[in-house]
Design a protein around this motif. Sequence first.
Motif, short mmCIF file in Angstrom:
data_model
loop_
_atom_site.label_atom_id
_atom_site.label_comp_id
_atom_site.label_asym_id
_atom_site.label_seq_id
_atom_site.Cartn_x
_atom_site.Cartn_y
_atom_site.Cartn_z
N CYS A 1 34.19 11.80 46.14
CA CYS A 1 33.37 12.94 46.60
C CYS A 1 34.13 14.23 46.32
N GLU A 2 33.41 15.35 46.41
CA GLU A 2 34.00 16.64 46.06
C GLU A 2 34.98 17.13 47.13
N HIS A 3 34.57 17.02 48.39
CA HIS A 3 35.42 17.53 49.47
C HIS A 3 35.88 16.38 50.35
N ARG A 4 37.13 16.01 50.23
CA ARG A 4 37.69 14.90 51.00
C ARG A 4 38.65 15.47 52.05
N GLY A 5 38.56 14.95 53.28
CA GLY A 5 39.44 15.43 54.36
C GLY A 5 38.62 16.07 55.47
N ARG A 6 39.32 16.60 56.46
CA ARG A 6 38.61 17.30 57.53
C ARG A 6 38.35 18.74 57.10
N MET A 7 37.29 19.31 57.65
CA MET A 7 36.96 20.69 57.30
C MET A 7 38.10 21.59 57.80
N ASN A 8 38.79 22.25 56.89
CA ASN A 8 39.88 23.12 57.35
C ASN A 8 39.77 24.50 56.69
N GLN A 9 40.65 25.38 57.16
CA GLN A 9 40.57 26.78 56.75
C GLN A 9 40.55 26.97 55.23
N SER A 10 41.49 26.29 54.53
CA SER A 10 41.58 26.54 53.08
C SER A 10 40.37 25.97 52.36
N MET A 11 39.88 24.82 52.84
CA MET A 11 38.68 24.24 52.22
C MET A 11 37.48 25.17 52.41
N ILE A 12 37.35 25.71 53.62
CA ILE A 12 36.21 26.60 53.93
C ILE A 12 36.28 27.84 53.04
N LEU A 13 37.49 28.43 52.93
CA LEU A 13 37.64 29.65 52.12
C LEU A 13 37.32 29.37 50.65
N ARG A 14 37.80 28.19 50.19
CA ARG A 14 37.55 27.81 48.79
C ARG A 14 36.05 27.68 48.52
N ILE A 15 35.35 27.00 49.43
CA ILE A 15 33.90 26.78 49.23
C ILE A 15 33.16 28.12 49.27
N LEU A 16 33.51 28.96 50.25
CA LEU A 16 32.79 30.24 50.37
C LEU A 16 33.05 31.14 49.16
N GLU A 17 34.31 31.11 48.64
CA GLU A 17 34.62 31.90 47.43
C GLU A 17 33.76 31.41 46.27
N ARG A 18 33.72 30.07 46.10
CA ARG A 18 32.98 29.51 44.97
C ARG A 18 31.48 29.85 45.05
N LEU A 19 30.96 29.86 46.28
CA LEU A 19 29.53 30.15 46.44
C LEU A 19 29.25 31.66 46.52
N ARG A 20 30.31 32.46 46.31
CA ARG A 20 30.22 33.93 46.41
C ARG A 20 29.69 34.38 47.77
N LEU A 21 30.17 33.68 48.80
CA LEU A 21 29.74 34.02 50.16
C LEU A 21 30.91 34.53 51.00
N ALA A 22 32.06 34.76 50.32
CA ALA A 22 33.26 35.14 51.08
C ALA A 22 33.23 36.61 51.50
N ARG A 23 32.61 37.45 50.68
CA ARG A 23 32.63 38.88 51.01
C ARG A 23 31.20 39.43 51.05
N ILE A 24 30.50 39.10 52.11
CA ILE A 24 29.12 39.58 52.24
C ILE A 24 28.97 40.19 53.63
N ASP A 25 28.06 41.17 53.72
CA ASP A 25 27.96 41.80 55.05
C ASP A 25 26.60 41.59 55.70
N ASN A 26 25.77 40.70 55.10
CA ASN A 26 24.46 40.47 55.73
C ASN A 26 24.37 39.04 56.27
N ALA A 27 25.53 38.51 56.73
CA ALA A 27 25.53 37.09 57.15
C ALA A 27 25.71 36.95 58.65
#
Length: 361
Positions: A185-211
């Motif tokens: 699978c793509e994401h293995r392990g427990r949901m953690n800070q670096s995984m969350i940041l990586r996913i949000l960066e990839r989805l271009r959701l890391a720097r948005i102000d309407n969320a």
Amino acid sequence: MSSPYLNLKVVDITHETADAATIHFEHPDKQNITYKPGQFLTLILPIDGKEVRRSYSLCSTPAEAPRLSVTVKRVAGGLVSNYMLDTLQVGQEVRVMEPLGNFCLTCAPTNQRQVLLFGAGSGITPLMSILKAVLREEPGSKVTLLYGNRNEHSVIFKEQLQQLQASNPERLHVEYIYSQPAYDCEHRGRMNQSMILRILERLRLARIDNAVYYMCGPAGMMEEVRHALDVLHVPADRIYRESFVSSSAQDKQEGPQHGTVLSADDGSEVSTQTVKVIYEGAEYSFTVEPDQTILEAALEQNIDLPYSCQAGLCTACRGKCLSGKVYLDESDGLSEAEMEEGYTLNCVGHPLTPDVVIEIG
Ligand SMILES: Cc1cc2nc3c(=O)[nH]c(=O)nc-3n(C[C@H](O)[C@H](O)[C@H](O)COP(=O)(O)OP(=O)(O)OC[C@H]3O[C@@H](n4cnc5c(N)ncnc54)[C@H](O)[C@@H]3O)c2cc1C
Ligand code: FES
């Protein structure tokens, strides 16, 4: 004042995974029950000759009326979750308290926002209600769900999520995270800070102000999400969290810590105290041991005080402290103004001084 209690009928049961099922309720007169996506229902069940209450988040949305649904995941050795999964039958009537909770989202058709949801295990339930409501009520908004589970077989609502993604390909995105995956699978392990940041960066959701950000799951997961959102400087008023287990219950689960006591910020310690509670014109005095909350001690003495979630979240047990000091394990349920006015929550409250008097109502 209208009664906060209702009798609902079980109209269907859907088996979601090996240890989770969705119980669908309706009012016997098909009456609509008002609630907001993300709120919870408190079930009152007679088990082994005692009345027990547990809260369950609604996974349905108000648009599904007159049906209301909750999903219950089995907790090893748990009284109510096992009763619900093994004993509850279609046709049975269950007493409930009307929906409560502040972990909710109000939809408006003109909103154009990103709704970011973080959930793990049974924590998906209120997020599912929110997700379905946004897809239905806010055509200009998009939903992203980061969803942690042990493996592919323990994913609650997997089929429903796939169907919703198929009908809303541009508006719903789900990232599955598995701690012990059965397959690659793509994401293995427990949901953690670096995984969350990586996913949000990839989805271009890391720097948005309407969320807006909603999280529900075990304490460890929510800490990780919180750290990730701190790194992204997300303002606190855009973040909503729901916990199914209070910190005092978690402490008990982790076992007794000999030689430690709960202490208040000013250094006072929780010890055995007698408290007085004034409720519906009657006065009750009873002893509260250091390992008990005020509510637990009252119920042990068969004093019928109001309560619901038992986690410091719903405020059904709220009272005003007329004298003395009370230590709260959890204060998320009270606003700062309420705290300043002396309000307290009996389900997470411990008397700190011998003169505690609490008035409910
Ligand atoms: C606002 C709110 C919403 C909730 N929504 C849901 C929901 O949608 N679905 C759902 O399945 N549950 C939900 N819960 C949890 C639910 O209320 C019960 O706590 C849970 O079903 C366990 O009850 P029990 O009687 O089976 O276990 P108990 O007999 O109360 O507890 C047995 C043991 O399990 C531990 N424990 C209790 N709850 C959990 C838990 N959730 N995870 C791990 N260990 C636990 C206890 O500390 C204890 O050691 C919610 C709780 C709250 C406060
Ligand atoms: S019973 Fe819900 S806050 Fe105390």
